[in-house]
Design a protein around this motif. Structure first.
Motif, PDB file in Angstrom:
ATOM      1  N   LYS A   1       0.864  -1.176   0.000  1.00  0.00           N
ATOM      2  CA  LYS A   1       0.000   0.000   0.000  1.00  0.00           C
ATOM      3  C   LYS A   1       0.907   1.236   0.000  1.00  0.00           C
ATOM      4  O   LYS A   1       1.389   1.664   1.043  1.00  0.00           O
ATOM      5  CB  LYS A   1      -0.929  -0.014   1.212  1.00  0.00           C
ATOM      6  CG  LYS A   1      -1.932  -1.156   1.167  1.00  0.00           C
ATOM      7  CD  LYS A   1      -2.708  -1.271   2.447  1.00  0.00           C
ATOM      8  CE  LYS A   1      -3.951  -0.420   2.397  1.00  0.00           C
ATOM      9  NZ  LYS A   1      -4.777  -0.611   3.634  1.00  0.00           N
ATOM     10  N   MET A   2       1.142   1.753  -1.189  1.00  0.00           N
ATOM     11  CA  MET A   2       2.098   2.847  -1.338  1.00  0.00           C
ATOM     12  C   MET A   2       1.675   4.103  -0.588  1.00  0.00           C
ATOM     13  O   MET A   2       2.528   4.869  -0.143  1.00  0.00           O
ATOM     14  CB  MET A   2       2.323   3.156  -2.817  1.00  0.00           C
ATOM     15  CG  MET A   2       3.078   2.049  -3.556  1.00  0.00           C
ATOM     16  SD  MET A   2       4.642   1.560  -2.778  1.00  0.00           S
ATOM     17  CE  MET A   2       5.608   3.047  -2.961  1.00  0.00           C
ATOM     18  N   ASN A   3       0.373   4.309  -0.401  1.00  0.00           N
ATOM     19  CA  ASN A   3      -0.050   5.498   0.322  1.00  0.00           C
ATOM     20  C   ASN A   3       0.460   5.484   1.764  1.00  0.00           C
ATOM     21  O   ASN A   3       0.773   6.528   2.327  1.00  0.00           O
ATOM     22  CB  ASN A   3      -1.563   5.672   0.283  1.00  0.00           C
ATOM     23  CG  ASN A   3      -2.309   4.493   0.880  1.00  0.00           C
ATOM     24  OD1 ASN A   3      -1.838   3.365   0.851  1.00  0.00           O
ATOM     25  ND2 ASN A   3      -3.484   4.759   1.408  1.00  0.00           N
ATOM     26  N   LYS A   4       0.575   4.313   2.389  1.00  0.00           N
ATOM     27  CA  LYS A   4       1.128   4.227   3.741  1.00  0.00           C
ATOM     28  C   LYS A   4       2.642   4.418   3.724  1.00  0.00           C
ATOM     29  O   LYS A   4       3.217   4.927   4.673  1.00  0.00           O
ATOM     30  CB  LYS A   4       0.775   2.898   4.408  1.00  0.00           C
ATOM     31  CG  LYS A   4      -0.670   2.771   4.789  1.00  0.00           C
ATOM     32  CD  LYS A   4      -1.121   3.878   5.732  1.00  0.00           C
ATOM     33  CE  LYS A   4      -0.641   3.673   7.132  1.00  0.00           C
ATOM     34  NZ  LYS A   4      -1.141   4.676   8.076  1.00  0.00           N
ATOM     35  N   MET A   5       3.267   4.016   2.643  1.00  0.00           N
ATOM     36  CA  MET A   5       4.710   4.221   2.528  1.00  0.00           C
ATOM     37  C   MET A   5       5.029   5.711   2.443  1.00  0.00           C
ATOM     38  O   MET A   5       6.128   6.135   2.803  1.00  0.00           O
ATOM     39  CB  MET A   5       5.266   3.478   1.311  1.00  0.00           C
ATOM     40  CG  MET A   5       5.180   1.959   1.420  1.00  0.00           C
ATOM     41  SD  MET A   5       5.998   1.276   2.877  1.00  0.00           S
ATOM     42  CE  MET A   5       7.695   1.666   2.519  1.00  0.00           C
ATOM     43  N   ASN A   6       4.065   6.519   2.009  1.00  0.00           N
ATOM     44  CA  ASN A   6       4.274   7.971   1.958  1.00  0.00           C
ATOM     45  C   ASN A   6       4.527   8.542   3.343  1.00  0.00           C
ATOM     46  O   ASN A   6       5.246   9.522   3.491  1.00  0.00           O
ATOM     47  CB  ASN A   6       3.081   8.671   1.310  1.00  0.00           C
ATOM     48  CG  ASN A   6       3.022   8.426  -0.177  1.00  0.00           C
ATOM     49  OD1 ASN A   6       4.024   8.121  -0.811  1.00  0.00           O
ATOM     50  ND2 ASN A   6       1.835   8.547  -0.741  1.00  0.00           N
TER      51      ASN A   6
END
Length: 108
Positions: A71-76
């Motif tokens: 989940k790339m949004n959490k990696m942000n």
């Protein structure tokens, strides 16, 4: 109330970071993820569970299989923190460069 683990604790573990790298390129089942490591599958399942609790990965069921994805949004959130840290260090290095330039000019 759902207990949420800290994402920084999750990424502190090298195995979990490796799982994230695997999932960055493709969705995978737990078995496919486990095939990339020399540890027991229950150990990998625990790592997957932690990453899932931190919402760094998600899952979708396709038939009898569960596929995991990053989940790339959490990696942000991680990237934002690193960016703040990076700016602090860049400011420190800029100040150090200015100091060296100042003492170099005094010598000349």
């Amino acid at each position: 109330m759902k207990l949420r683990r800290d994402i920084f604790q999750a990424i502190a573990d090298p195995t979990r970071r490796s799982i994230l790298i695997l999932l960055a390129s493709q969705t995978m089942t737990a078995g496919a993820i486990a095939n990339n490591f020399d540890v027991a599958r229950p150990t990998i399942s625990k790592h997957i569970q932690i990453l899932n609790e931190c919402e760094l990965i998600g899952s979708s069921k396709q038939g009898r299989e569960i596929y995991y994805h990053i989940k790339m949004n959490k990696m942000n959130e991680v990237d934002l923190w690193l960016d703040q840290l990076r700016r602090i260090w860049e400011d420190r290095f800029d100040n150090l460069d200015n100091y060296f330039a100042k003492i170099q000019n005094k010598k000349s």
